[in-house]
Design a protein around this motif. Structure first.
Motif, PDB file in Angstrom:
ATOM      1  N   GLY A   1     -14.710  28.898  12.752  1.00  0.00           N
ATOM      2  CA  GLY A   1     -13.825  29.622  11.858  1.00  0.00           C
ATOM      3  C   GLY A   1     -12.383  29.233  11.966  1.00  0.00           C
ATOM      4  N   GLU A   2     -12.002  28.311  12.831  1.00  0.00           N
ATOM      5  CA  GLU A   2     -10.624  27.874  12.959  1.00  0.00           C
ATOM      6  C   GLU A   2     -10.384  26.635  12.099  1.00  0.00           C
ATOM      7  N   ILE A   3      -9.083  26.359  11.793  1.00  0.00           N
ATOM      8  CA  ILE A   3      -8.714  25.193  10.973  1.00  0.00           C
ATOM      9  C   ILE A   3      -8.646  23.968  11.861  1.00  0.00           C
ATOM     10  N   GLU A   4      -9.276  22.902  11.421  1.00  0.00           N
ATOM     11  CA  GLU A   4      -9.314  21.658  12.167  1.00  0.00           C
ATOM     12  C   GLU A   4      -8.551  20.591  11.384  1.00  0.00           C
ATOM     13  N   THR A   5      -7.608  19.901  12.026  1.00  0.00           N
ATOM     14  CA  THR A   5      -6.777  18.873  11.396  1.00  0.00           C
ATOM     15  C   THR A   5      -7.212  17.509  11.904  1.00  0.00           C
ATOM     16  N   LYS A   6      -7.438  16.581  10.922  1.00  0.00           N
ATOM     17  CA  LYS A   6      -7.822  15.222  11.265  1.00  0.00           C
ATOM     18  C   LYS A   6      -6.719  14.281  10.817  1.00  0.00           C
ATOM     19  N   LEU A   7      -6.314  13.375  11.726  1.00  0.00           N
ATOM     20  CA  LEU A   7      -5.330  12.343  11.414  1.00  0.00           C
ATOM     21  C   LEU A   7      -6.080  11.020  11.275  1.00  0.00           C
ATOM     22  N   ILE A   8      -6.236  10.573   9.988  1.00  0.00           N
ATOM     23  CA  ILE A   8      -6.966   9.336   9.698  1.00  0.00           C
ATOM     24  C   ILE A   8      -5.944   8.222   9.606  1.00  0.00           C
ATOM     25  N   LYS A   9      -6.013   7.234  10.530  1.00  0.00           N
ATOM     26  CA  LYS A   9      -4.995   6.201  10.653  1.00  0.00           C
ATOM     27  C   LYS A   9      -5.565   4.849  10.231  1.00  0.00           C
ATOM     28  N   GLY A  10      -4.635   3.976   9.814  1.00  0.00           N
ATOM     29  CA  GLY A  10      -5.036   2.649   9.399  1.00  0.00           C
ATOM     30  C   GLY A  10      -3.840   1.718   9.282  1.00  0.00           C
ATOM     31  N   ASN A  11      -4.151   0.422   9.071  1.00  0.00           N
ATOM     32  CA  ASN A  11      -3.126  -0.607   8.913  1.00  0.00           C
ATOM     33  C   ASN A  11      -3.002  -0.972   7.435  1.00  0.00           C
ATOM     34  N   VAL A  12      -1.746  -1.219   7.010  1.00  0.00           N
ATOM     35  CA  VAL A  12      -1.460  -1.580   5.618  1.00  0.00           C
ATOM     36  C   VAL A  12      -1.233  -3.090   5.552  1.00  0.00           C
ATOM     37  N   PHE A  13      -1.905  -3.755   4.572  1.00  0.00           N
ATOM     38  CA  PHE A  13      -1.674  -5.177   4.387  1.00  0.00           C
ATOM     39  C   PHE A  13      -1.772  -5.481   2.888  1.00  0.00           C
ATOM     40  N   LYS A  14      -1.192  -6.633   2.510  1.00  0.00           N
ATOM     41  CA  LYS A  14      -1.137  -7.023   1.107  1.00  0.00           C
ATOM     42  C   LYS A  14      -2.410  -7.773   0.718  1.00  0.00           C
ATOM     43  N   THR A  15      -2.766  -7.633  -0.606  1.00  0.00           N
ATOM     44  CA  THR A  15      -3.940  -8.303  -1.149  1.00  0.00           C
ATOM     45  C   THR A  15      -3.510  -9.521  -1.969  1.00  0.00           C
ATOM     46  N   ARG A  16      -4.495 -10.361  -2.342  1.00  0.00           N
ATOM     47  CA  ARG A  16      -4.185 -11.541  -3.146  1.00  0.00           C
ATOM     48  C   ARG A  16      -3.698 -11.179  -4.542  1.00  0.00           C
ATOM     49  N   GLY A  17      -4.148 -10.072  -5.081  1.00  0.00           N
ATOM     50  CA  GLY A  17      -3.730  -9.668  -6.422  1.00  0.00           C
ATOM     51  C   GLY A  17      -2.354  -9.070  -6.470  1.00  0.00           C
ATOM     52  N   GLY A  18      -1.640  -8.969  -5.349  1.00  0.00           N
ATOM     53  CA  GLY A  18      -0.293  -8.403  -5.346  1.00  0.00           C
ATOM     54  C   GLY A  18      -0.250  -6.915  -5.058  1.00  0.00           C
ATOM     55  N   GLY A  19      -1.425  -6.297  -4.755  1.00  0.00           N
ATOM     56  CA  GLY A  19      -1.446  -4.872  -4.443  1.00  0.00           C
ATOM     57  C   GLY A  19      -1.413  -4.628  -2.936  1.00  0.00           C
ATOM     58  N   GLN A  20      -1.725  -3.393  -2.536  1.00  0.00           N
ATOM     59  CA  GLN A  20      -1.723  -2.975  -1.134  1.00  0.00           C
ATOM     60  C   GLN A  20      -3.098  -2.431  -0.785  1.00  0.00           C
ATOM     61  N   ALA A  21      -3.555  -2.743   0.432  1.00  0.00           N
ATOM     62  CA  ALA A  21      -4.847  -2.252   0.905  1.00  0.00           C
ATOM     63  C   ALA A  21      -4.670  -1.635   2.299  1.00  0.00           C
ATOM     64  N   VAL A  22      -5.536  -0.691   2.644  1.00  0.00           N
ATOM     65  CA  VAL A  22      -5.479   0.022   3.929  1.00  0.00           C
ATOM     66  C   VAL A  22      -6.784  -0.234   4.669  1.00  0.00           C
ATOM     67  N   GLN A  23      -6.664  -0.649   5.922  1.00  0.00           N
ATOM     68  CA  GLN A  23      -7.837  -0.823   6.806  1.00  0.00           C
ATOM     69  C   GLN A  23      -7.783   0.286   7.867  1.00  0.00           C
ATOM     70  N   PHE A  24      -8.738   1.241   7.766  1.00  0.00           N
ATOM     71  CA  PHE A  24      -8.754   2.393   8.677  1.00  0.00           C
ATOM     72  C   PHE A  24      -9.243   1.954  10.060  1.00  0.00           C
ATOM     73  N   THR A  25      -8.552   2.466  11.074  1.00  0.00           N
ATOM     74  CA  THR A  25      -8.874   2.052  12.456  1.00  0.00           C
ATOM     75  C   THR A  25      -9.412   3.191  13.305  1.00  0.00           C
ATOM     76  N   ASP A  26      -8.831   4.380  13.244  1.00  0.00           N
ATOM     77  CA  ASP A  26      -9.332   5.491  14.073  1.00  0.00           C
ATOM     78  C   ASP A  26      -8.989   6.811  13.425  1.00  0.00           C
ATOM     79  N   ILE A  27      -9.592   7.877  13.997  1.00  0.00           N
ATOM     80  CA  ILE A  27      -9.406   9.255  13.520  1.00  0.00           C
ATOM     81  C   ILE A  27      -9.087  10.127  14.732  1.00  0.00           C
ATOM     82  N   GLU A  28      -8.036  10.909  14.654  1.00  0.00           N
ATOM     83  CA  GLU A  28      -7.687  11.903  15.670  1.00  0.00           C
ATOM     84  C   GLU A  28      -7.948  13.293  15.106  1.00  0.00           C
TER      85      GLU A  28
END
Length: 861
Positions: free
Chosen positions: A785-812
């Motif tokens: 019944g308590e609130i649980e907070t998750k911190l989903i972390k990742g690295n940001v890198f550029k794509t060939r099309g000129g956009g941005q992509a995120v690679q998730f690494t871990d969850i706290e």
């Protein structure tokens, strides 16, 4: 065209009023040109005098039944390859010339593909005169003795005619003679152009028999061409400038007071003979635009219109002079049109000006077809669609003929060679459609109220007077100047009149006696002349009465004959229409029978396919029922399994709640004991309260043993990259802190701190491109019944099309818990003092962090 009187021609009535007007269909004739070579393939066959048949040549694709399609077309009359120009003129153009003499208009035009013989049919060649020269020859043979002198009739430049008196006409003739005598060589009327000298032989000459002799006639001709949808006058005398040649000026169309179209400023030349008319025609023919193409060595690049206008006015009551009344002038015209042939640029290989000319020719012919289609649709469906006459100069010029201002005749020229099969097919369809268009029959012009035979009576009187004078021994011509001297010599001779003696009375007496005798003879001759004149007048009146009676009788008989002829023509037309309709229906029946056979075959194939699909559907339905039964069994098993699992979870939750309730009751009892102990002075004789019995788990354990068949939870795999500290947010990279607006602020002490971060509630590409790390704060409700907070972390890198992509690494995971003792300590809590329980009650909540690794996930900006 000028009507007899001003304002006598009302505007055209609507289609509802036009039902009372007699109409005639457009007369369409067909002429087949001989083949150029004997071994050339022919695709046109003449079946009868009114029907032709088209054969598809070799190389043309067969129809869907595998047979070559042969089509038949009917015309008013078909002229074969051996038809002479005389036969064609007798059937087609001669009735139009007779109508021209009787004040009725006519339109005759040739239509066909390029190189089909249209110009030859209209103009002809030496020894084989075409329709145009033969029409002129017949006209002048008919009205030759009754022509007026030059310039008696004069065009008023508004499509009408004026009558000049004898003095003005004489001045005009003298002016023309003075102008021609200086610059011009001897007139070509005495020596005709050799190109047209032997076009018509004397044996082939003809004339109209029913010409009104009580009228005077004048013929005016004009010649124009429609080139690239512009009208040019071929008879216009433009000044010749060798240094700066001037292009011919185009003409415009106007509407006269009777709503008839005419070419404004067009040259109209008065001609008095066939040779003179030929000369004028050849003068304009030399200016007409022709060119050499792949299909025709002398291809007409324009539509030519040769107009013959006939002006006639009645004589006065004496039969000597023309009535000086403009309202009594009747003007009729015959238009002979040589349309340029339709052509395909893929065959002629036209380029530049030739290509532009071909496009304008095809466009004008397409407009003519469209006008015919709209006229037929209006007449057949009873509607009143606007006919697009103004889309082309040709149709705009002749729109009055299709509205009932004269007869319309068309000659379809056909080249039977196989190369022209496709174009010939289109021409045949247009001709078949044109025959269904009906044109209002022109009404007869009003006849003046003067007595008929005035010219004849005047001539008879002059002849009788000459005869009487001849019988008396005088000259036959009353206008002879020697007649008076001879008449004087027939009287008694005068005696000698010389007076020698003054007393001579005998000489005067003899002279008086001779003069008296001559006077008596003169009186006797005058009385005899008057008696003879009275007798002659009475005889002429008697002859006039008899002639009028005979003419009335002949008129009645002719009217009856014309009515019978009209009935016969209508019956023949109806028979032709019914025959054509019968052929069309037979053709349609054949097509329907073939179509019915095809549809029956399609029906059988569709029925077979339907039966096959029904069998397949039955198999699929039976398979579906078996599948449903199998799935129902699986659903039942799954339902039972999950019911057992739900009962187990409910019992576990119930036990957990009972444990919590027991802990609370235990706390209350300890608190009550502390309060009671402090109030009684801290006596040591008080016994500790009895501890309630904690709910046992034996029942739950037994139930777990019973549920051995339930699925066991899968073992959790160890993290691939175990983390040794709670957060990785202390680095020097820039963070993209994504906190959704739906998150709830917990106000706890231990919160994740990101010093170098961009905080947003909605992600965007611009902010994401400035960061190297990404974190998402996600909140959800935990099982306790308590609130649980998750911190989903990742690295940001550029794509060939000129956009941005995120690679998730871990969850706290950040959770909140109360620091309560375990169940074992609760059971042995009697050894601990109440102070220990108070410490547990007021201890701060502790945040626990768990880290787990996840698979790589790409985020689209």
């Amino acid at each position: 065209m000028q009507r007899p009187g001003k304002g006598k021609t009302p505007r055209r009535p609507g289609h509802k009023k036009a039902s009372n007007i007699e109409k005639d269909p457009v007369g369409v004739y067909c002429r087949i040109r001989p083949l150029g070579a004997e071994n050339e393939e022919c695709c046109v066959e003449m079946i009868s005098s009114s029907t032709i048949q088209l054969h598809a040549p070799d190389g043309i694709k067969a129809n869907r039944n595998g047979d070559y399609k042969e089509t038949q077309y009917s015309f008013k009359k078909v002229f074969g390859v051996n038809t002479s120009q005389v036969e064609l003129f007798e059937d087609v153009a001669k009735p139009l010339v007779e109508d021209l003499v009787h004040c009725k208009n006519g339109l005759l035009f040739t239509y066909g593909v390029t190189g089909s013989g249209k110009t030859f049919t209209m103009t002809g060649s030496p020894g084989e005169g075409g329709l145009l020269p033969r029409s002129l020859d017949m006209l002048f043979n008919s009205i030759g003795p009754f022509q007026a002198k030059r310039f008696v009739f004069k065009p008023d430049e508004k499509n009408g005619m004026e009558i000049q008196n004898q003095v003005d006409a004489l001045l005009e003739r003298q002016k023309q003679t003075s102008q021609q005598s200086v610059p011009k060589t001897p007139s070509s009327r005495q020596k005709a152009d050799p190109e047209f000298a032997d076009m018509i032989s004397i044996e082939e000459a003809c004339k109209s028999e029913n010409v009104d002799e009580d009228c005077c006639y004048s013929v005016f001709v004009s010649y124009i061409e429609v080139y690239n949808n512009y009208i040019y006058d071929l008879l216009e005398d433009a000044p010749f400038d060798p240094f700066r040649p001037k292009q011919p000026q185009s003409k415009i169309l106007r509407e006269d007071q009777n709503h008839n179209m005419y070419v404004a400023g067009c040259t109209e030349v008065e001609v008095k003979s066939t040779e003179e008319a030929f000369e004028v025609f050849w003068k304009g023919q030399k200016k007409r635009r022709i060119a050499d193409t792949q299909l025709n060595r002398e291809s007409s690049r324009s539509h030519s219109v040769f107009t013959v206008k006939l002006a006639q006015a009645p004589l006065d009551a004496d039969g000597d002079h023309i009535l000086q009344d403009k309202n009594q002038v009747n003007v009729s015209q015959l238009c002979l049109v040589d349309l340029a042939g339709s052509e395909r640029t893929s065959r002629t290989r036209a380029e530049g000006n030739r290509l532009r000319e071909a496009g304008n020719i095809n466009q004008s012919l397409m407009t003519l077809r469209t006008c015919m289609e709209v006229l037929r649709e209006n007449q057949m469906c009873g509607i009143n669609r606007m006919v697009p006459y103004r889309d082309s100069k040709v149709t705009h010029l002749f729109k009055n003929y299709f509205d009932g201002e004269g007869k319309v005749r068309m000659i379809v020229c056909v080249n039977p060679k196989a190369d022209d099969y496709d174009e010939t097919m289109l021409v045949m369809r247009f001709a078949e459609m044109t025959q269904e268009v009906e044109v209002a029959r022109p009404v007869d012009r009003p006849i003046c109220g003067l007595t008929a035979g005035r010219r004849h009576r005047n001539q008879a009187f002059k002849d009788e007077l000459s005869r009487r004078l001849e019988e008396r021994g005088g000259p036959g011509n009353a206008d002879d100047p020697g007649l008076l001297s001879e008449l004087i010599e027939s009287l008694p001779a005068l005696p000698p009149c010389e007076l020698v003696d003054p007393s001579d009375d005998m000489t005067l007496a003899r002279l008086i006696e001779v003069m008296e005798r001559r006077h008596r003879i003169r009186q006797m001759m005058t009385e005899q002349f008057n008696n003879t004149a009275d007798t002659l007048k009475s005889m002429l009146q008697q002859f006039d009465g008899q002639l009028n009676a005979k003419e009335t009788f002949l008129h009645d008989q002719r009217s009856k004959m014309s009515e019978r002829d009209r009935v016969i023509v209508n019956q023949k037309t109806e028979i032709d229409r019914l025959e054509k309709k019968s052929k069309t229906l037979e053709y349609k029946v054949d097509i329907l029978q073939k179509t019915t056979g095809m549809y029956e075959q399609d029906k059988r194939s569709l029925q077979h396919e339907l039966e096959t699909r029904e069998q397949r559907l039955q198999r699929e339905l039976s398979e579906r029922r078996r599948m449903e039964q199998r799935m129902q069994g699986m659903v039942t098993d799954t339902k039972l399994k999950w019911e057992k699992e739900c009962d187990r979870r409910v019992n576990a939750k119930k036990l957990e709640m009972q444990n919590k309730l027991w802990v609370k009751e235990e706390k209350l009892k300890q608190l009550k004991a502390i309060v009671t102990e402090s109030s009684s002075g801290g006596s040591s004789s008080s016994t500790p309260p009895e501890k309630p019995e904690r709910p046992s788990r034996e029942k739950d354990h037994n139930m777990a043993q019973k549920r051995s068949a339930s699925p066991s939870p899968l073992p959790t795999a160890a993290p691939v990259r175990p983390m040794h500290r709670r957060s990785q947010s202390a680095g020097g990279e820039k963070w993209f802190d994504h906190k959704p607006p739906s998150n709830y602020d917990l106000d706890t002490v231990m919160q994740p701190i990101l010093p170098n971060a961009i905080k947003v509630s909605t992600p965007n590409e611009k902010a994401l491109s400035k960061c190297q790390k990404y974190v998402l704060r996600h909140q959800e409700l935990a099982s306790d019944g308590e609130i649980e907070t998750k911190l989903i972390k990742g690295n940001v890198f550029k794509t060939r099309g000129g956009g941005q992509a995120v690679q998730f690494t871990d969850i706290e995971t950040l959770t909140q818990e109360l620091a309560t003792p375990s169940s074992r300590k609760r059971r042995s809590g009697s050894a601990e003092g109440p102070g220990h329980m108070e410490d547990i009650e007021y201890r701060a909540p502790v945040a626990s962090t768990s880290t787990s690794h996840v698979y790589q996930k790409r985020r689209k900006p």
